[in-house]
Design a protein around this motif. Structure first.
Motif, PDB file in Angstrom:
ATOM      1  N   HIS B  71       0.881  -1.169   0.000  1.00 26.77           N
ATOM      2  CA  HIS B  71       0.000   0.000   0.000  1.00 26.77           C
ATOM      3  C   HIS B  71       0.915   1.213   0.000  1.00 26.77           C
ATOM      4  O   HIS B  71       1.803   1.325   0.839  1.00 26.77           O
ATOM      5  N   SER B  72       0.724   2.133  -0.951  1.00 26.51           N
ATOM      6  CA  SER B  72       1.729   3.182  -1.167  1.00 26.51           C
ATOM      7  C   SER B  72       1.990   4.039   0.056  1.00 26.51           C
ATOM      8  O   SER B  72       3.122   4.411   0.316  1.00 26.51           O
ATOM      9  N   TYR B  73       0.946   4.384   0.802  1.00 31.84           N
ATOM     10  CA  TYR B  73       1.140   5.218   1.982  1.00 31.84           C
ATOM     11  C   TYR B  73       2.142   4.557   2.921  1.00 31.84           C
ATOM     12  O   TYR B  73       3.141   5.157   3.328  1.00 31.84           O
ATOM     13  N   PHE B  74       1.895   3.289   3.249  1.00 27.93           N
ATOM     14  CA  PHE B  74       2.763   2.596   4.193  1.00 27.93           C
ATOM     15  C   PHE B  74       4.101   2.233   3.557  1.00 27.93           C
ATOM     16  O   PHE B  74       5.125   2.191   4.234  1.00 27.93           O
ATOM     17  N   ALA B  75       4.094   2.014   2.246  1.00 23.44           N
ATOM     18  CA  ALA B  75       5.356   1.734   1.559  1.00 23.44           C
ATOM     19  C   ALA B  75       6.287   2.940   1.655  1.00 23.44           C
ATOM     20  O   ALA B  75       7.494   2.790   1.852  1.00 23.44           O
ATOM     21  N   LEU B  76       5.720   4.148   1.556  1.00 24.18           N
ATOM     22  CA  LEU B  76       6.548   5.352   1.643  1.00 24.18           C
ATOM     23  C   LEU B  76       7.026   5.575   3.083  1.00 24.18           C
ATOM     24  O   LEU B  76       8.184   5.942   3.312  1.00 24.18           O
ATOM     25  N   LEU B  77       6.149   5.349   4.050  1.00 24.69           N
ATOM     26  CA  LEU B  77       6.577   5.420   5.461  1.00 24.69           C
ATOM     27  C   LEU B  77       7.711   4.418   5.703  1.00 24.69           C
ATOM     28  O   LEU B  77       8.746   4.746   6.279  1.00 24.69           O
ATOM     29  N   MET B  78       7.496   3.167   5.228  1.00 22.29           N
ATOM     30  CA  MET B  78       8.494   2.107   5.397  1.00 22.29           C
ATOM     31  C   MET B  78       9.814   2.485   4.741  1.00 22.29           C
ATOM     32  O   MET B  78      10.879   2.159   5.255  1.00 22.29           O
ATOM     33  N   GLU B  79       9.719   3.148   3.586  1.00 21.46           N
ATOM     34  CA  GLU B  79      10.945   3.561   2.896  1.00 21.46           C
ATOM     35  C   GLU B  79      11.770   4.457   3.821  1.00 21.46           C
ATOM     36  O   GLU B  79      12.979   4.269   3.975  1.00 21.46           O
ATOM     37  N   GLY B  80      11.099   5.411   4.457  1.00 16.01           N
ATOM     38  CA  GLY B  80      11.791   6.308   5.380  1.00 16.01           C
ATOM     39  C   GLY B  80      12.320   5.571   6.594  1.00 16.01           C
ATOM     40  O   GLY B  80      13.472   5.761   7.007  1.00 16.01           O
ATOM     41  N   ILE B  81      11.489   4.714   7.174  1.00 14.90           N
ATOM     42  CA  ILE B  81      11.905   3.951   8.356  1.00 14.90           C
ATOM     43  C   ILE B  81      13.102   3.075   8.007  1.00 14.90           C
ATOM     44  O   ILE B  81      14.092   3.026   8.740  1.00 14.90           O
ATOM     45  N   ALA B  82      13.006   2.381   6.864  1.00 13.55           N
ATOM     46  CA  ALA B  82      14.064   1.450   6.474  1.00 13.55           C
ATOM     47  C   ALA B  82      15.371   2.184   6.181  1.00 13.55           C
ATOM     48  O   ALA B  82      16.459   1.710   6.536  1.00 13.55           O
ATOM     49  N   LYS B  83      15.272   3.347   5.564  1.00 14.02           N
ATOM     50  CA  LYS B  83      16.486   4.138   5.290  1.00 14.02           C
ATOM     51  C   LYS B  83      17.193   4.486   6.586  1.00 14.02           C
ATOM     52  O   LYS B  83      18.413   4.339   6.718  1.00 14.02           O
ATOM     53  N   ALA B  84      16.419   4.962   7.558  1.00  7.48           N
ATOM     54  CA  ALA B  84      17.001   5.355   8.838  1.00  7.48           C
ATOM     55  C   ALA B  84      17.550   4.130   9.568  1.00  7.48           C
ATOM     56  O   ALA B  84      18.604   4.194  10.207  1.00  7.48           O
ATOM     57  N   ALA B  85      16.850   3.000   9.452  1.00  2.79           N
ATOM     58  CA  ALA B  85      17.286   1.781  10.137  1.00  2.79           C
ATOM     59  C   ALA B  85      18.603   1.266   9.551  1.00  2.79           C
ATOM     60  O   ALA B  85      19.519   0.893  10.287  1.00  2.79           O
ATOM     61  N   VAL B  86      18.682   1.263   8.240  1.00  2.49           N
ATOM     62  CA  VAL B  86      19.908   0.826   7.564  1.00  2.49           C
ATOM     63  C   VAL B  86      21.084   1.697   8.020  1.00  2.49           C
ATOM     64  O   VAL B  86      22.147   1.195   8.378  1.00  2.49           O
ATOM     65  N   ALA B  87      20.860   2.997   8.047  1.00  8.83           N
ATOM     66  CA  ALA B  87      21.934   3.921   8.428  1.00  8.83           C
ATOM     67  C   ALA B  87      22.376   3.699   9.873  1.00  8.83           C
ATOM     68  O   ALA B  87      23.551   3.883  10.204  1.00  8.83           O
ATOM     69  N   ALA B  88      21.442   3.285  10.735  1.00  7.61           N
ATOM     70  CA  ALA B  88      21.764   3.127  12.152  1.00  7.61           C
ATOM     71  C   ALA B  88      22.111   1.681  12.507  1.00  7.61           C
ATOM     72  O   ALA B  88      22.258   1.348  13.681  1.00  7.61           O
ATOM     73  N   ASN B  89      22.208   0.820  11.468  1.00  5.32           N
ATOM     74  CA  ASN B  89      22.537  -0.588  11.695  1.00  5.32           C
ATOM     75  C   ASN B  89      21.508  -1.346  12.516  1.00  5.32           C
ATOM     76  O   ASN B  89      21.851  -2.223  13.316  1.00  5.32           O
ATOM     77  N   TYR B  90      20.274  -0.998  12.338  1.00  4.32           N
ATOM     78  CA  TYR B  90      19.170  -1.740  12.946  1.00  4.32           C
ATOM     79  C   TYR B  90      18.459  -2.545  11.861  1.00  4.32           C
ATOM     80  O   TYR B  90      18.472  -2.180  10.696  1.00  4.32           O
ATOM     81  N   LYS B  91      17.832  -3.639  12.279  1.00  5.35           N
ATOM     82  CA  LYS B  91      16.944  -4.370  11.379  1.00  5.35           C
ATOM     83  C   LYS B  91      15.512  -4.131  11.846  1.00  5.35           C
ATOM     84  O   LYS B  91      15.277  -3.790  13.007  1.00  5.35           O
ATOM     85  N   LEU B  92      14.579  -4.335  10.933  1.00  4.69           N
ATOM     86  CA  LEU B  92      13.173  -4.102  11.251  1.00  4.69           C
ATOM     87  C   LEU B  92      12.401  -5.411  11.287  1.00  4.69           C
ATOM     88  O   LEU B  92      12.602  -6.267  10.426  1.00  4.69           O
ATOM     89  N   VAL B  93      11.554  -5.559  12.276  1.00  3.17           N
ATOM     90  CA  VAL B  93      10.638  -6.699  12.302  1.00  3.17           C
ATOM     91  C   VAL B  93       9.276  -6.172  11.869  1.00  3.17           C
ATOM     92  O   VAL B  93       8.727  -5.259  12.482  1.00  3.17           O
ATOM     93  N   LEU B  94       8.788  -6.743  10.785  1.00  2.00           N
ATOM     94  CA  LEU B  94       7.549  -6.278  10.190  1.00  2.00           C
ATOM     95  C   LEU B  94       6.380  -7.012  10.818  1.00  2.00           C
ATOM     96  O   LEU B  94       6.325  -8.236  10.794  1.00  2.00           O
ATOM     97  N   ILE B  95       5.452  -6.289  11.394  1.00  2.00           N
ATOM     98  CA  ILE B  95       4.255  -6.928  11.930  1.00  2.00           C
ATOM     99  C   ILE B  95       3.062  -6.404  11.149  1.00  2.00           C
ATOM    100  O   ILE B  95       2.624  -5.269  11.316  1.00  2.00           O
ATOM    101  N   GLN B  96       2.579  -7.241  10.245  1.00  2.00           N
ATOM    102  CA  GLN B  96       1.440  -6.852   9.415  1.00  2.00           C
ATOM    103  C   GLN B  96       0.166  -7.233  10.156  1.00  2.00           C
ATOM    104  O   GLN B  96      -0.028  -8.383  10.523  1.00  2.00           O
ATOM    105  N   THR B  97      -0.702  -6.263  10.379  1.00  2.00           N
ATOM    106  CA  THR B  97      -1.870  -6.545  11.216  1.00  2.00           C
ATOM    107  C   THR B  97      -3.149  -6.832  10.434  1.00  2.00           C
ATOM    108  O   THR B  97      -4.092  -7.386  10.985  1.00  2.00           O
ATOM    109  N   ASN B  98      -3.209  -6.440   9.175  1.00  2.00           N
ATOM    110  CA  ASN B  98      -4.490  -6.448   8.451  1.00  2.00           C
ATOM    111  C   ASN B  98      -5.569  -5.775   9.300  1.00  2.00           C
ATOM    112  O   ASN B  98      -6.735  -6.132   9.201  1.00  2.00           O
ATOM    113  N   TYR B  99      -5.178  -4.827  10.112  1.00  2.00           N
ATOM    114  CA  TYR B  99      -6.077  -4.149  11.054  1.00  2.00           C
ATOM    115  C   TYR B  99      -6.774  -5.114  12.016  1.00  2.00           C
ATOM    116  O   TYR B  99      -7.930  -4.906  12.385  1.00  2.00           O
TER     117      TYR B  99
END
Lengths: 321, 321
Positions: B71-99
C-alpha cells in the motif's frame, strides 16, 4: 510456543483481556483474571523470549532480504510472503540491502546467530559459495532459478523463456528494432534476460544496438527519463520490453505526452501484471508475484529437504502492442 | 555489538572475507584468516545473538506495525523507516496486522519479551490503555497525533487542518457538492478527517449527504469502483478529496475513460504527493511520508524522553482542480 491468541482462545476471553492480565491492568474482573492466569500457567507462557529461543532454538522469525522496500515488484513479493507469515504466526525481519553485499551477509549472519529461523533472499548479491556456508544454520530460499544448487530451495520463473516469448510476440507484430529496459545490469535474472535478448537477435539476424538497452530503471520517474533518452535517439526502437509495469506505466504516460502514438510508433510490453498495467491497459507478461511470495515462505518453513518451484508466466494482451 | 562490517573494516578486508573466515571456507589465505581471527577476538564477536540479547537486553531490532505491506502510503513510510534503520545498523521486524487488534498486541508482547528494542505503530488499533501497559518495556512511537499522551512519542500531520485546507480550496473554486474517499472508517486519522468534513459543511451551511463519502479505498482498483458508484448517483459530487494518490489515480483514469471531464465535471484532490500523482498531474496535499518514516525511527531510538513532532502539509496545485 503459545501465543497470546492461544491463551485468549483457551480462556474464552479477548486478547485485550489477556494483555490486561499480563500487565496487571485494573480493567479486568477478578474472575477473568483467575481464568487467564490459570491458562497462562497451563500453557507455560514465558516472560523472556530470548530465554525461550536459547533453549528451543526457534524464534518464529524469518528474515527477508530485499533491495528496496518501496518498489512494486518486491512489494508484491512481500505481500505474498507477509500473507503466508501472518497465517503461520511468523513475523518477518526485513533486511533492506540497497544491493550492498555486506547487508546481505549480515542477514546470513543473523541466521548463524539464530536471530531468525530461516532466510528468504528475494534478490541475491552474495556469491553462491558464501550462501553455501550458511545453510547449515537454517533453510535459505532464493527468488531465482537455483535448481542446479542442492543446498538451497528456490522459487522462480523462467526469465529466458519469458523474454523470448515477449520478443517473439513483438517480432510477429512486425517489430525488428526492439529494445529493453531493466533494473540492475548485473544479477542472475538480469543476466538471463540479456542472454535471451542476445540469442533472439542472433536467431533473427537482427543488428545489436546497445543504445536500445536501458539500465537502472525501477520507478515511475525512470519511465519519463527513458522517454527523454528516446527523443534524443536518431535510430529509435519501435518496441520496448520493460521489465517492470511501474516503469512501463511511466513510459506510456510520458511518451503519450510527448506525442508518441502507442502502439503505432512505440509498442510496449510490461512485466508482472501489476494493478497499474491493468489500469493503463498495458500488454504485460504476468509474473505471479504474490503466489511466488507465498511459496517462498512455504519453502523456508519446510526444514530438511530443499526443493525448486518454477512458476508460470503468462502473456496478457492489452492495448500497447 | 560489533557487526561483520566493523570486523572487515578493522581487519582491512572485505566482508566476504570475514564471512569466509567465520565459516572456515577454503578460499582465504592463511595471513588474512589470522588477521580476521585476531580482530574477532579483540571485538569479542559472539556466536549466539540470543545469549548476547539476554545479557545486554538489546536486539538491534525495531518492530514496525503496519496494516498492509502493499500500500503506497505505508510503503513510503516504510521507505523512510528502512532508510534510517539501515543507516543506524538496525533491522526491522515487520508486523502486518491487516487491522486485526490481536496482531498489534502480539507486537506489543514482542516488546515485553525483549524480542525487539522498540516499536513503531504506523497505524494503531489497540486502545490507549493497552498501549500504556507496554511502554515500560521499551519506547513506542505512533504515526498519529498523540501529543496529549505523555507515555509515547509521535510523528504526525494535522489531518484536521489538511482536510480544511483542501476543502476550502475546492470551495473557493466554486464547488459546494464535495465528497471524500478514505481508507478505513474508524481509526484516529479517519475520525479527525470526518470531524473536519462535518465542521466544514456546518461552517459553509452545506447539506450533508452520506452518499458522497466512500470508505475502504486503498488501491488503484478502488478508484474504478468509486467511479462506478458515481455513475449510479443522481446527485453527483462535483469534487472529491481522495486520501490516497493511488486511489485518486484510479479515479482520474477510470473517470476519464467513462467520459468525465476532469476537472470541469469532477475535480480531484489527492493526498501524499506520490509519484503517480506527479505523473498524472493530480493536485494533491503533500504529506512528507518518507521524512515521517525517518523521524518515526529516530524517535523510537531515543530512549527516555518522549516527544511529538508535527510534519507540515503542503498543497501542490496541478491539473485536476
Amino acid at each position: 510456543m503459545p501465543t497470546i491468541r492461544d491463551i485468549a482462545k483457551k480462556a474464552g476471553v479477548s486478547v485485550t483481556t489477556v494483555s490486561r492480565v499480563l500487565n496487571n491492568h485494573p480493567y479486568v474482573s477478578k474472575e477473568k483474571r483467575l481464568v487467564v492466569e490459570e491458562v497462562i500457567e497451563q500453557l507455560n507462557y514465558q516472560q523472556n523470549i530470548n530465554a525461550v529461543n536459547l533453549s528451543k532454538g526457534s524464534t518464529q522469525l524469518i528474515g527477508v532480504v530485499i533491495p528496496f522496500t518501496n518498489h512494486s515488484y518486491f512489494a508484491l513479493l512481500m505481500e505474498g510472503i507477509a500473507k503466508a507469515a501472518v497465517a503461520a504466526n511468523y513475523k518477518l525481519v526485513l533486511i533492506q540491502t540497497n544491493y550492498e553485499k555486506e547487508r546481505e551477509i549480515e542477514a546470513l549472519e543473523m541466521l548463524r546467530y539464530k536471530q531468525i529461523d530461516g532466510l528468504i533472499i528475494c534478490s541475491r548479491i552474495a556469491e553462491w559459495d558464501i550462501i553455501e556456508c550458511y545453510v547449515k544454520y537454517g533453510p535459505i530460499v532464493v527468488g531465482e532459478d537455483a535448481s542446479s544448487k542442492k543446498f538451497v530451495s528456490s522459487v522462480y520463473v523462467d526469465h529466458y523463456k519469458g523474454f523470448m516469448q515477449a520478443l517473439d510476440f513483438l517480432y510477429e507484430k512486425g517489430h525488428s528494432k526492439i529494445g529493453y529496459c531493466i533494473g540492475r545490469q548485473r544479477g542472475a535474472n538480469s543476466e538471463t534476460r540479456a542472454r535471451a535478448y542476445a540469442d533472439f537477435l542472433a536467431l533473427k539476424e537482427l543488428e545489436k544496438d546497445d543504445r536500445l538497452v536501458f539500465f537502472d530503471n525501477f520507478q515511475l520517474e525512470d519511465g519519463a527519463k527513458i522517454v527523454n533518452q528516446l527523443l534524443r535517439l536518431k535510430n529509435k526502437p519501435t518496441a520496448l520490453l520493460v521489465t517492470s509495469d511501474t516503469v512501463a506505466a511511466g513510459i506510456v504516460t510520458s511518451a503519450r505526452e510527448k506525442g508518441f502514438q502507442i502502439p503505432e510508433e512505440l509498442a510496449i510490453i510490461g512485466f508482472d501484471n501489476q494493478a497499474i498495467a491493468k489500469m493503463l491497459h498495458i500488454t504485460t507478461l504476468e509474473i505471479p508475484l504474490v503466489e511466488m511470495g507465498k511459496k517462498l515462505f512455504e519453502l523456508v518453513k519446510v526444514n530438511g529437504e530443499n526443493s525448486h518451484k518454477e512458476m508460470k508466466l503468462k502473456l496478457i494482451i492489452r492495448n500497447t502492442v
